[in-house]
Scaffold this motif. Structure first.
Motif, mmCIF file in Angstrom:
data_model
loop_
_atom_site.group_PDB
_atom_site.id
_atom_site.type_symbol
_atom_site.label_atom_id
_atom_site.label_comp_id
_atom_site.label_asym_id
_atom_site.label_seq_id
_atom_site.Cartn_x
_atom_site.Cartn_y
_atom_site.Cartn_z
ATOM 1 N N PRO A 65 4.734 7.625 4.640
ATOM 2 C CA PRO A 65 6.009 7.030 5.017
ATOM 3 C C PRO A 65 7.177 7.702 4.321
ATOM 4 O O PRO A 65 7.020 8.503 3.410
ATOM 5 C CB PRO A 65 5.846 5.573 4.572
ATOM 6 C CG PRO A 65 4.384 5.360 4.404
ATOM 7 C CD PRO A 65 3.835 6.689 3.970
ATOM 8 N N THR A 66 8.361 7.315 4.763
ATOM 9 C CA THR A 66 9.583 7.907 4.210
ATOM 10 C C THR A 66 9.728 7.600 2.729
ATOM 11 O O THR A 66 9.966 8.484 1.911
ATOM 12 C CB THR A 66 10.805 7.368 4.979
ATOM 13 O OG1 THR A 66 10.644 7.673 6.349
ATOM 14 C CG2 THR A 66 12.083 7.986 4.462
ATOM 15 N N GLY A 67 9.617 6.340 2.327
ATOM 16 C CA GLY A 67 9.752 5.971 0.927
ATOM 17 C C GLY A 67 9.348 4.542 0.717
ATOM 18 O O GLY A 67 9.597 3.683 1.582
ATOM 19 N N GLU A 77 -6.561 11.829 -3.807
ATOM 20 C CA GLU A 77 -6.875 10.644 -2.991
ATOM 21 C C GLU A 77 -5.957 10.514 -1.774
ATOM 22 O O GLU A 77 -6.003 9.494 -1.084
ATOM 23 C CB GLU A 77 -6.753 9.375 -3.850
ATOM 24 C CG GLU A 77 -7.739 9.319 -5.011
ATOM 25 C CD GLU A 77 -7.614 8.023 -5.781
ATOM 26 O OE1 GLU A 77 -6.817 7.159 -5.348
ATOM 27 O OE2 GLU A 77 -8.301 7.862 -6.803
ATOM 28 N N ARG A 78 -5.129 11.527 -1.526
ATOM 29 C CA ARG A 78 -4.177 11.419 -0.428
ATOM 30 C C ARG A 78 -4.845 11.236 0.938
ATOM 31 O O ARG A 78 -4.386 10.400 1.727
ATOM 32 C CB ARG A 78 -3.250 12.628 -0.420
ATOM 33 C CG ARG A 78 -2.127 12.550 0.630
ATOM 34 C CD ARG A 78 -1.122 13.661 0.416
ATOM 35 N NE ARG A 78 -0.484 13.550 -0.884
ATOM 36 C CZ ARG A 78 0.553 12.755 -1.129
ATOM 37 N NH1 ARG A 78 1.046 12.013 -0.159
ATOM 38 N NH2 ARG A 78 1.088 12.724 -2.322
ATOM 39 N N PRO A 79 -5.879 11.991 1.294
ATOM 40 C CA PRO A 79 -6.503 11.762 2.614
ATOM 41 C C PRO A 79 -7.016 10.327 2.786
ATOM 42 O O PRO A 79 -6.834 9.708 3.838
ATOM 43 C CB PRO A 79 -7.631 12.779 2.643
ATOM 44 C CG PRO A 79 -7.200 13.847 1.704
ATOM 45 C CD PRO A 79 -6.482 13.142 0.609
ATOM 46 N N LYS A 80 -7.642 9.803 1.724
ATOM 47 C CA LYS A 80 -8.132 8.420 1.797
ATOM 48 C C LYS A 80 -6.964 7.446 1.928
ATOM 49 O O LYS A 80 -7.021 6.473 2.706
ATOM 50 C CB LYS A 80 -8.951 8.115 0.554
ATOM 51 C CG LYS A 80 -9.447 6.679 0.479
ATOM 52 C CD LYS A 80 -10.185 6.418 -0.825
ATOM 53 C CE LYS A 80 -10.604 4.950 -0.925
ATOM 54 N NZ LYS A 80 -11.295 4.660 -2.207
ATOM 55 N N THR A 81 -5.896 7.695 1.194
ATOM 56 C CA THR A 81 -4.732 6.813 1.238
ATOM 57 C C THR A 81 -4.081 6.821 2.608
ATOM 58 O O THR A 81 -3.676 5.774 3.140
ATOM 59 C CB THR A 81 -3.726 7.226 0.167
ATOM 60 O OG1 THR A 81 -4.360 7.178 -1.123
ATOM 61 C CG2 THR A 81 -2.531 6.297 0.174
ATOM 62 N N LEU A 82 -3.966 8.022 3.204
ATOM 63 C CA LEU A 82 -3.356 8.104 4.538
ATOM 64 C C LEU A 82 -4.181 7.353 5.571
ATOM 65 O O LEU A 82 -3.627 6.704 6.478
ATOM 66 C CB LEU A 82 -3.195 9.574 4.926
ATOM 67 C CG LEU A 82 -2.150 10.376 4.140
ATOM 68 C CD1 LEU A 82 -2.150 11.833 4.597
ATOM 69 C CD2 LEU A 82 -0.771 9.761 4.317
ATOM 70 N N ALA A 83 -5.491 7.406 5.447
ATOM 71 C CA ALA A 83 -6.343 6.662 6.375
ATOM 72 C C ALA A 83 -6.156 5.158 6.206
ATOM 73 O O ALA A 83 -6.084 4.402 7.188
ATOM 74 C CB ALA A 83 -7.806 7.047 6.161
ATOM 75 N N GLU A 84 -6.066 4.710 4.948
ATOM 76 C CA GLU A 84 -5.827 3.289 4.707
ATOM 77 C C GLU A 84 -4.466 2.860 5.236
ATOM 78 O O GLU A 84 -4.316 1.772 5.830
ATOM 79 C CB GLU A 84 -5.921 2.993 3.214
ATOM 80 C CG GLU A 84 -7.330 3.168 2.632
ATOM 81 C CD GLU A 84 -7.345 2.891 1.142
ATOM 82 O OE1 GLU A 84 -6.281 2.532 0.597
ATOM 83 O OE2 GLU A 84 -8.414 3.027 0.530
ATOM 84 N N LEU A 111 0.825 -1.199 0.000
ATOM 85 C CA LEU A 111 0.000 0.000 0.000
ATOM 86 C C LEU A 111 0.861 1.252 0.000
ATOM 87 O O LEU A 111 0.475 2.286 -0.570
ATOM 88 C CB LEU A 111 -0.930 -0.008 1.212
ATOM 89 C CG LEU A 111 -1.989 1.102 1.269
ATOM 90 C CD1 LEU A 111 -2.877 1.077 0.032
ATOM 91 C CD2 LEU A 111 -2.829 0.988 2.544
ATOM 92 N N THR A 112 2.028 1.183 0.610
ATOM 93 C CA THR A 112 2.951 2.317 0.553
ATOM 94 C C THR A 112 3.391 2.579 -0.889
ATOM 95 O O THR A 112 3.494 3.739 -1.338
ATOM 96 C CB THR A 112 4.166 2.054 1.438
ATOM 97 O OG1 THR A 112 3.733 1.836 2.775
ATOM 98 C CG2 THR A 112 5.130 3.233 1.416
ATOM 99 N N ALA A 113 3.660 1.491 -1.634
ATOM 100 C CA ALA A 113 4.021 1.661 -3.043
ATOM 101 C C ALA A 113 2.847 2.201 -3.844
ATOM 102 O O ALA A 113 3.033 3.043 -4.751
ATOM 103 C CB ALA A 113 4.492 0.326 -3.611
ATOM 104 N N LEU A 114 1.639 1.765 -3.559
ATOM 105 C CA LEU A 114 0.465 2.271 -4.277
ATOM 106 C C LEU A 114 0.199 3.732 -3.933
ATOM 107 O O LEU A 114 -0.260 4.515 -4.795
ATOM 108 C CB LEU A 114 -0.757 1.419 -3.939
ATOM 109 C CG LEU A 114 -0.748 -0.027 -4.447
ATOM 110 C CD1 LEU A 114 -1.980 -0.766 -3.943
ATOM 111 C CD2 LEU A 114 -0.686 -0.068 -5.967
ATOM 112 N N ALA A 115 0.434 4.119 -2.682
ATOM 113 C CA ALA A 115 0.154 5.495 -2.272
ATOM 114 C C ALA A 115 1.004 6.493 -3.051
ATOM 115 O O ALA A 115 0.564 7.619 -3.330
ATOM 116 C CB ALA A 115 0.389 5.656 -0.782
ATOM 117 N N ALA A 116 2.221 6.093 -3.408
ATOM 118 C CA ALA A 116 3.090 7.010 -4.158
ATOM 119 C C ALA A 116 2.603 7.218 -5.581
ATOM 120 O O ALA A 116 3.001 8.194 -6.233
ATOM 121 C CB ALA A 116 4.514 6.460 -4.164
ATOM 122 N N GLN A 117 1.748 6.317 -6.099
ATOM 123 C CA GLN A 117 1.268 6.421 -7.470
ATOM 124 C C GLN A 117 -0.119 7.061 -7.573
ATOM 125 O O GLN A 117 -0.567 7.360 -8.676
ATOM 126 C CB GLN A 117 1.227 5.026 -8.108
ATOM 127 C CG GLN A 117 2.565 4.301 -8.092
ATOM 128 C CD GLN A 117 2.454 2.865 -8.595
ATOM 129 O OE1 GLN A 117 1.395 2.456 -9.079
ATOM 130 N NE2 GLN A 117 3.545 2.114 -8.478
#
Length: 390
Positions: free
Chosen positions: A269-271, A199-206, A188-194
């Motif tokens: 996350p960091t990366g 969609e960032r607020p939703k991604t951070l919650a996930e 999910l960290t890799a998906l969040a970067a893409q």
């Protein structure tokens, strides 16, 4: 001539005859009750421990499936070819175990459904990484449900000893959930970067939810294993478990630090690469820790079965000794009854035929002592030739 009257023996009273039987029953009844209760309780405990060992065997086969599935999920989400060889080999091994002991653990239905889902996974990553993440998430949920089924069907979840209970909880719930959760967190960290900024607020919650789902079981695993070591009488559990546990704990702490939100606003996350590397380290440490937990749990269950077998053997020996004592007492009572009846028959015959008894006779006249040299008249004739020869 005086004939003495035979002495009439008194027949034992009814309480005198019944009292020995009551004493025998008072000895046999509690011994039999204790033997039956001990045999039943030890039998139930032994059956439970034997079923728990079947659960340990099944969980050992599910470990490689969990690792291979998490690796396949990471490749599918990243768009790389899915490594099917390791997953296929793990599935075949688990299928063999399910065929052998699935009836005892009632796991056939769940395993059949999980295997169908595993074989339906594509060899290459889907065009949509989010779809791949969702598809693999459904399969890992089924895998975790199978872990719970094995714990329940084998009785591991009802283990009565504190050390073995913490071990089964760690290997059957915390460790697979932590491995799956770490894989989801990295993917999910890799998906969040893409994903787009909208969609960032939703991604951070996930990410926050997945992070809790990954780190919570890992923390419970560390606490549970330390509790198992503290509450165990085994001298091998601590030295064998604590060193790999420390390695796993450090890897989890690194994953927690790298996956924590950064910045004042919590931008994530960091990366992805660093989180993925931390996930691989945590999974590698878990892979080393898993067989150690399983071996220690199986050793505790085996020792428990041996102890129960000794208890049952002692109970059988005690019951046999009590039965032997009862047989000896009954044999003595029977012999006494036979002697009593025989004496009664002899006395009855004596009363019917008084002449059969020996009568009293006066003592014979004592022989008069003769002076020295006097003997019978024929003695000189008998000893004459002897005297002439001398």
């Amino acid at each position: 001539m005086i004939v003495p009257a035979p002495r009439v023996r008194r027949r034992p009273s009814v309480p005198g005859r019944v009292l020995p039987l009551l004493l025998v029953a008072a000895l046999l009844a509690p011994v039999g009750l204790l033997f039956a209760q001990t045999h039943r309780l030890t039998g139930d405990d032994r059956d439970l421990a034997s079923r728990e060992r079947l659960g340990v065997r099944y969980l050992r086969a599910l470990g490689p499936v969990t690792d291979a599935l998490v690796d396949a999920q990471a490749a599918a989400v990243a768009g790389r070819p899915v490594p099917r060889d390791a997953l296929t080999a793990a599935v075949e091994q688990a299928a063999t175990v399910d065929s052998a002991i699935g009836d005892d653990l009632r796991s056939h239905e769940r395993w059949t459904g999980l295997r169908a889902k595993l074989e339906a996974l594509p060899d290459r990553g889907l065009s949509d990484p989010d779809a791949a993440f969702t598809a693999y998430g459904e399969v890992t949920d089924l895998l975790l449900a199978l872990h719970r089924k094995i714990r329940d069907g084998s009785g591991l979840i009802r283990d009565p000893r504190s050390d073995s209970f913490f071990l089964q909880d760690a290997i059957g719930r915390d460790l697979p959930e932590a491995v799956v959760g770490a894989g989801r967190l990295a993917d999910l960290t890799a998906l969040a970067a893409q994903r787009p900024p909208a969609e960032r607020p939703k991604t951070l919650a996930e990410l926050a939810a997945v992070r809790v789902a990954a780190l919570g079981p890992a923390t419970d695993l560390v606490a549970g294993l330390r509790a198992a070591v503290d509450n165990s009488e085994s001298t091998d559990l601590g030295p064998n478990v604590l060193t790999p546990l420390d390695t796993y704990q450090r890897s989890v702490e690194a994953l927690a630090a790298l996956s924590a939100p950064t910045g004042t606003a919590g931008t994530g996350p960091t990366g992805p690469a660093q989180v993925a590397a931390a996930r691989l380290n945590a999974q590698s440490a878990a892979r080393e820790l898993q067989p150690i937990i399983l071996d220690q749990l199986d050793a505790l269950l085996t020792a428990r079965i041996d102890r129960l077998d000794r208890d049952r053997l002692l109970a059988v020996a005690a019951a046999a000794l009590a039965a032997l004592l009862v047989v000896v007492v009954l044999a003595g009572m029977l012999a006494g009854a036979v002697r009593t009846r025989r004496r009664a028959a002899d006395e009855r015959r004596a009363r019917e035929d008084p002449g059969a008894l020996p009568t009293w006779q006066p003592p014979a006249e004592p022989r008069q002592l003769q002076p020295v040299g006097s003997g019978r008249p024929d003695e000189p004739e008998r000893w004459g030739p002897f005297d002439a020869a001398r």
